[in-house]
Design a protein around this motif. Sequence first.
Motif, mmCIF file in Angstrom:
data_model
loop_
_atom_site.group_PDB
_atom_site.id
_atom_site.type_symbol
_atom_site.label_atom_id
_atom_site.label_comp_id
_atom_site.label_asym_id
_atom_site.label_seq_id
_atom_site.Cartn_x
_atom_site.Cartn_y
_atom_site.Cartn_z
ATOM 1 N N ASP A 179 30.677 -12.453 40.387
ATOM 2 C CA ASP A 179 32.051 -12.168 40.809
ATOM 3 C C ASP A 179 33.027 -12.334 39.652
ATOM 4 O OD1 ASP A 179 31.375 -11.600 43.447
ATOM 5 O OD2 ASP A 179 31.740 -13.641 44.147
ATOM 6 N N LEU A 180 32.848 -13.379 38.856
ATOM 7 C CA LEU A 180 33.735 -13.639 37.728
ATOM 8 C C LEU A 180 33.657 -12.518 36.705
ATOM 9 C CD1 LEU A 180 35.587 -15.639 36.125
ATOM 10 C CD2 LEU A 180 33.486 -16.573 35.127
ATOM 11 N N VAL A 181 32.444 -12.071 36.401
ATOM 12 C CA VAL A 181 32.266 -11.032 35.380
ATOM 13 C C VAL A 181 32.680 -9.668 35.922
ATOM 14 C CG1 VAL A 181 30.589 -9.878 33.890
ATOM 15 C CG2 VAL A 181 30.432 -12.346 34.267
ATOM 16 N N ARG A 182 32.410 -9.397 37.196
ATOM 17 C CA ARG A 182 32.745 -8.102 37.794
ATOM 18 C C ARG A 182 34.250 -7.880 37.846
ATOM 19 N NH1 ARG A 182 31.856 -9.062 42.575
ATOM 20 N NH2 ARG A 182 29.591 -9.032 42.482
ATOM 21 N N GLY A 183 34.981 -8.918 38.205
ATOM 22 C CA GLY A 183 36.436 -8.777 38.304
ATOM 23 C C GLY A 183 36.829 -7.713 39.303
ATOM 24 N N ARG A 220 15.293 -8.918 48.090
ATOM 25 C CA ARG A 220 15.485 -9.923 49.139
ATOM 26 C C ARG A 220 16.750 -10.734 48.884
ATOM 27 N NH1 ARG A 220 9.466 -12.418 48.983
ATOM 28 N NH2 ARG A 220 8.308 -10.599 49.745
ATOM 29 N N TYR A 221 16.941 -11.109 47.636
ATOM 30 C CA TYR A 221 18.142 -11.876 47.298
ATOM 31 C C TYR A 221 19.404 -11.050 47.564
ATOM 32 C CZ TYR A 221 21.426 -14.650 44.518
ATOM 33 O OH TYR A 221 22.505 -15.406 44.106
ATOM 34 N N LEU A 222 19.335 -9.768 47.249
ATOM 35 C CA LEU A 222 20.495 -8.894 47.456
ATOM 36 C C LEU A 222 20.785 -8.672 48.937
ATOM 37 C CD1 LEU A 222 19.878 -6.294 44.600
ATOM 38 C CD2 LEU A 222 21.706 -8.007 44.716
ATOM 39 N N GLU A 223 19.793 -8.883 49.799
ATOM 40 C CA GLU A 223 20.069 -8.841 51.244
ATOM 41 C C GLU A 223 21.084 -9.911 51.624
ATOM 42 O OE1 GLU A 223 16.513 -9.268 53.545
ATOM 43 O OE2 GLU A 223 15.426 -7.720 52.423
ATOM 44 N N ASN A 227 25.818 -6.391 46.542
ATOM 45 C CA ASN A 227 26.707 -6.188 45.388
ATOM 46 C C ASN A 227 26.921 -7.492 44.612
ATOM 47 O OD1 ASN A 227 28.112 -4.237 43.833
ATOM 48 N ND2 ASN A 227 30.078 -4.975 44.636
ATOM 49 N N LEU A 228 26.036 -8.476 44.849
ATOM 50 C CA LEU A 228 26.112 -9.803 44.222
ATOM 51 C C LEU A 228 27.412 -10.538 44.542
ATOM 52 C CD1 LEU A 228 24.445 -9.132 40.724
ATOM 53 C CD2 LEU A 228 23.487 -10.394 42.664
ATOM 54 N N GLN A 229 27.992 -10.217 45.669
ATOM 55 C CA GLN A 229 29.208 -10.925 46.080
ATOM 56 C C GLN A 229 28.870 -12.351 46.503
ATOM 57 O OE1 GLN A 229 30.885 -8.338 49.077
ATOM 58 N NE2 GLN A 229 32.115 -7.241 47.564
ATOM 59 N N ASN A 230 29.665 -13.284 46.043
ATOM 60 C CA ASN A 230 29.487 -14.714 46.343
ATOM 61 C C ASN A 230 28.138 -15.245 45.873
ATOM 62 O OD1 ASN A 230 32.032 -14.874 47.713
ATOM 63 N ND2 ASN A 230 31.054 -13.859 49.462
ATOM 64 N N ALA A 231 27.514 -14.572 44.915
ATOM 65 C CA ALA A 231 26.211 -14.986 44.398
ATOM 66 C C ALA A 231 26.382 -15.967 43.252
ATOM 67 C CB ALA A 231 25.419 -13.771 43.926
ATOM 68 N N ALA A 232 25.522 -16.966 43.205
ATOM 69 C CA ALA A 232 25.490 -17.881 42.062
ATOM 70 C C ALA A 232 24.619 -17.321 40.942
ATOM 71 C CB ALA A 232 24.965 -19.245 42.491
ATOM 72 N N LEU A 233 23.732 -16.377 41.303
ATOM 73 C CA LEU A 233 22.746 -15.867 40.353
ATOM 74 C C LEU A 233 23.033 -14.429 39.959
ATOM 75 C CD1 LEU A 233 19.519 -17.034 42.236
ATOM 76 C CD2 LEU A 233 20.577 -18.194 40.298
ATOM 77 N N ASN A 241 21.296 0.432 37.874
ATOM 78 C CA ASN A 241 21.579 -0.159 39.179
ATOM 79 C C ASN A 241 22.954 -0.825 39.113
ATOM 80 O OD1 ASN A 241 21.574 -2.460 41.234
ATOM 81 N ND2 ASN A 241 19.654 -1.449 41.760
ATOM 82 N N PRO A 242 23.764 -0.700 40.149
ATOM 83 C CA PRO A 242 25.104 -1.301 40.096
ATOM 84 C C PRO A 242 25.106 -2.813 39.907
ATOM 85 C CG PRO A 242 24.591 -0.487 42.314
ATOM 86 C CD PRO A 242 23.567 0.067 41.394
ATOM 87 N N ASN A 243 23.967 -3.469 40.203
ATOM 88 C CA ASN A 243 23.879 -4.922 40.043
ATOM 89 C C ASN A 243 23.313 -5.338 38.694
ATOM 90 O OD1 ASN A 243 24.694 -5.668 42.837
ATOM 91 N ND2 ASN A 243 22.852 -4.520 43.379
#
Length: 328
Positions: A179-183, A220-223, A227-233, A241-243
């Motif tokens: 989230d920080l890097v995506r902005g 599985r993690y992306l489930e 979009n890696l929202q609120n992800a620590a990893l 891939n957008p992620n």
Amino acid sequence: MNELQVIGSHNSYKIGIEQPVLDFIAKKDSMTALSLAYEHIPLSDQLDLGLRNLEMDVFHDPQGGRYKHPKAIAMLNARGISTLPFDEANKLNEPGLKMFHVQDIDFRSHHLLFKDGLKELLSWSKQNPKHSPIIILINAKDDNSPEVTPALPFTAAALDSIDLEIRAVMPAEKLITPDLVRGDHISLEEAVTTNGWPALDEVRGRFLFVLDEKEVKINRYLEMHPNLQNAALFVNIKEGNPNAGFRIINDPVKNHDHIKDLVSKGYMIRTRADAGTLEARHNDYNRFEQAKSSGAQVISTDYYVPSKLFESEFQVRFEDGSFERERP
């Protein structure tokens, strides 16, 4: 931050296998025994030297106690062969993620609990608040063979438990997150290939965690974190891939030009200077030289100091003896 090039360690938590257990492994598979003959100093000591990349393997154990009695110890003791004490503090009885290399045979770790390793990292960081970002690779281990205690699978919920344990220890201001890097960009990949990674001074004193797994577990993690929202990893997923943003490409000889191309486009790459003890046994620096010139930001090694387990002068450092420099 992606303009740095740092050296780090592989399976950073690992304590060397004691000789009776290594001899037992060698009788079954001599090459495996050779490949496992490496060890690491405590995590804080590695960071004190200047390493800025670590790797932590985790096993899912929500009930606790699953890995309390390694089979190698039981088999050797049954034959009258004494072994070193193990888990005298009964850490393995606690529920939660465990940290070691291979169940039953390569089980000694500076921290048997993942959360204890995180606590040591946080404590060190608080004492050294201006450190460069520390990149932590996470392997979610659930491989099995008939000889070892079956590892529990990393389902989507089990993978999310890695996030939960990280956030239970690490305050938000200590993390570099997707989230920080995506902005304000639509995707992480768009952010890193256009706007780029954060300025170094904005992320000093922080940790960046990467899930180093293949596509099945990544999905599985992306489930749990679309979009890696609120992800620590961050996740090791192929460019396009957008992620995508952080890639694990372990062979810098075979993939030298590919790594160089991805780095030029804005991706961060982790590669390896050595593997399986082979380079160290032959004092072969070719892989390390290719890793450096590829521009990969993160270079992992088992030999930031020479091995004490076999005769070798092999040591992976930059020319000035440091572990961090401006990326070529």
